[in-house]
Design an enzyme around this catalytic site. Structure first.
Site, PDB file in Angstrom:
ATOM      1  N   THR A   1       0.797  -1.132   0.048  1.00 47.98           N
ATOM      2  CA  THR A   1       0.135  -0.047   0.189  1.00 47.98           C
ATOM      3  C   THR A   1       0.934   1.306  -0.143  1.00 47.98           C
ATOM      4  O   THR A   1       1.905   1.305   0.584  1.00 47.98           O
ATOM      5  CB  THR A   1      -0.909  -0.075   1.125  1.00 47.98           C
ATOM      6  OG1 THR A   1      -0.085   0.135   2.384  1.00 47.98           O
ATOM      7  CG2 THR A   1      -1.950  -1.243   1.174  1.00 47.98           C
ATOM      8  N   ASP A   2       0.136   2.269  -0.394  1.00 44.75           N
ATOM      9  CA  ASP A   2       0.807   3.659  -0.381  1.00 44.75           C
ATOM     10  C   ASP A   2       0.458   4.371   1.223  1.00 44.75           C
ATOM     11  O   ASP A   2      -0.013   3.402   1.975  1.00 44.75           O
ATOM     12  CB  ASP A   2       0.401   4.541  -1.357  1.00 44.75           C
ATOM     13  CG  ASP A   2      -1.098   4.889  -1.308  1.00 44.75           C
ATOM     14  OD1 ASP A   2      -1.830   4.733  -0.182  1.00 44.75           O
ATOM     15  OD2 ASP A   2      -1.571   5.167  -2.402  1.00 44.75           O
ATOM     16  N   SER A   3       0.988   5.662   1.254  1.00 48.63           N
ATOM     17  CA  SER A   3       0.837   6.162   2.470  1.00 48.63           C
ATOM     18  C   SER A   3      -0.631   6.353   3.141  1.00 48.63           C
ATOM     19  O   SER A   3      -0.889   6.509   4.259  1.00 48.63           O
ATOM     20  CB  SER A   3       1.579   7.475   2.574  1.00 48.63           C
ATOM     21  OG  SER A   3       1.026   8.432   1.482  1.00 48.63           O
TER      22      SER A   3
END
Length: 136
Positions: A19-21
């Site tokens: 996942t991203d932030s």
């Protein structure tokens, strides 16, 4: 997803590293999951990509169609459903849906046409020996 074919299904939780932030799965990860679905399909039939390559053949990507419908998020349980969509003398096409395992909502769907190559990299017929795992 076809109702008249064998469909392999694997489930897992989205990992943090995917996942991203914002906790949303990166778009390239869906293709990795599709690959895992194809591998699981073949393993379920008693073969593996390693077996294919040891037998002197390779499957090269020829055409990919993918549609992102809804984002998957960190720790969400997802299911990868994989089947053989089409089979020709020199190519096979896998279909895939990635869904929310809780409610079966489609997050991503795709198809990938794979071309059979021999050890010299030439397009060739799919070997008869593969019929054991080419379940439609």
């Amino acid at each position: 997803m076809p109702k008249d074919r064998y469909v392999n299904e694997i489930t897992f939780h989205v990992r943090y590293a995917e996942t991203d932030s914002m906790g949303v799965v990166h778009h390239a990860v869906y293709l990795v999951w599709f690959e895992e679905g194809r591998s699981a399909y073949i393993r379920e039939q008693g073969w593996s990509y390693a077996d294919i390559e040891r037998s002197g053949y390779f499957l090269a990507a020829g055409d990919l169609k993918a549609r992102y419908r809804q984002a998957a998020r960190y720790d969400q349980r997802v299911a990868v459903k994989t089947w053989i969509e089409d089979l020709k003398s020199r190519a096979l096409t896998f279909g895939c849906e990635i869904v929310d395992a809780k409610n079966d909502r489609i997050l991503f769907d795709a198809s990938l046409k794979l071309i059979c190559l021999n050890a010299s990299g030439e397009v060739t017929r799919i070997p008869d020996a593969w019929s054991a795992w080419l379940v439609i």
